[in-house]
Design an enzyme around this catalytic site. Sequence first.
Site, PDB file in Angstrom:
ATOM      1  N   LYS A 174       1.494 -20.172 -48.174  1.00  0.00           N
ATOM      2  CA  LYS A 174       0.144 -19.644 -48.040  1.00  0.00           C
ATOM      3  C   LYS A 174      -0.696 -19.929 -49.168  1.00  0.00           C
ATOM      4  CE  LYS A 174      -1.966 -15.326 -47.971  1.00  0.00           C
ATOM      5  NZ  LYS A 174      -2.266 -14.001 -47.773  1.00  0.00           N
TER       6      LYS A 174
HETATM    7  C1  R5P Z   1      -3.607 -11.518 -50.459  1.00  0.00           C
HETATM    8  O1  R5P Z   1      -2.976 -12.068 -51.254  1.00  0.00           O
HETATM    9  C2  R5P Z   1      -3.440 -10.895 -49.374  1.00  0.00           C
HETATM   10  O2  R5P Z   1      -2.078 -11.148 -48.919  1.00  0.00           O
HETATM   11  C3  R5P Z   1      -4.214 -11.188 -48.205  1.00  0.00           C
HETATM   12  O3  R5P Z   1      -3.369 -11.037 -46.882  1.00  0.00           O
HETATM   13  C4  R5P Z   1      -4.647 -12.536 -48.089  1.00  0.00           C
HETATM   14  O4  R5P Z   1      -5.636 -13.040 -48.919  1.00  0.00           O
HETATM   15  C5  R5P Z   1      -5.266 -12.824 -46.702  1.00  0.00           C
HETATM   16  O5  R5P Z   1      -6.321 -12.275 -46.204  1.00  0.00           O
HETATM   17  P1  R5P Z   1      -7.878 -12.866 -46.444  1.00  0.00           P
HETATM   18  O6  R5P Z   1      -8.030 -13.882 -45.254  1.00  0.00           O
HETATM   19  O7  R5P Z   1      -8.532 -11.502 -46.237  1.00  0.00           O
HETATM   20  O8  R5P Z   1      -7.853 -13.524 -47.958  1.00  0.00           O
END
Ligand code: R5P
Length: 268
Positions: A174
């Site tokens: 990710k």
């Molecule tokens: C950050 O490390 C968190 O895991 C969040 O889940 C991630 O950033 C995804 O969420 P967002 O789309 O709000 O950035």
Amino acid sequence: MDWGKQNRLSRIIKPATGKAVMLAVDHGYFMGPTTGLEQLDQAVNPLLPYADTLMLTRGALRNYIDPGVDIPITLRVSGGTSILNKEALLHEGATCSIEDAIRLNVSCVAFSILVGAEYERDTILTFSEIIDEAQAYGIPTLCVTAVGRDMVRDARYMSLASRLGAELGADIIKTYYVDGFDKVVDSCPVPVVIAGGKKIPELEALQMARNAIDAGAIGVDMGRNIFQADDPVAMIQAVRSVVHDGAAADDALGLYQSLKSGEVGAAT
Ligand code: R5P
């Protein structure tokens, strides 16, 4: 690949399209009651029919999610600093054992590595231990990369961090969308998903998802741009149309607006 691990991955990355809409609601592990997630169950329950997996912490899972619900879980197993600490997100360790992850019947575990941060070595070595433990039980691992305030988010850095995570043994990476994202995907041997980041206008979020998929990402692990949208249920369906159905961002925005206005019914 081990049958059990492949089976778990197939619950998240849908075999019909090879894509995934991951709904991230793990923000509380360092931000506390994030806007939109104050009552996490009320925010998340209407979104579950449109999510391919729910990413959250074990505390949120046990306290807010009905164990009878049919949703694969991606469990965040790293943490250790809060938003009040200037080192927030720059020095994480393991926050959950693999035994408890198994007890929770999760489909994947997620861990942040902090490439380029002072404590990168700690996070990389701890993630390696998590991978060994998860691997022993056929549980896939998702490597969260490129979080942290001081990181230069460009294709060179994202490529480095993503490839590093894959070489450690992660099954999914990710990261964040950047210009030249095809280079990040091309040099990473495992599936890549993008985080959404801070809330931006719906069309921009949908265009970012479109661009990421076009560059080779297999989906999104999106949080705030869904649950902080004016109409989160409409937004997740719009994101889904981009990820799984190949919709253009403009068309997805049209779907969002139609669903929001009640012009068309929700997809089943
Ligand atoms: C950050 O490390 C968190 O895991 C969040 O889940 C991630 O950033 C995804 O969420 P967002 O789309 O709000 O950035």
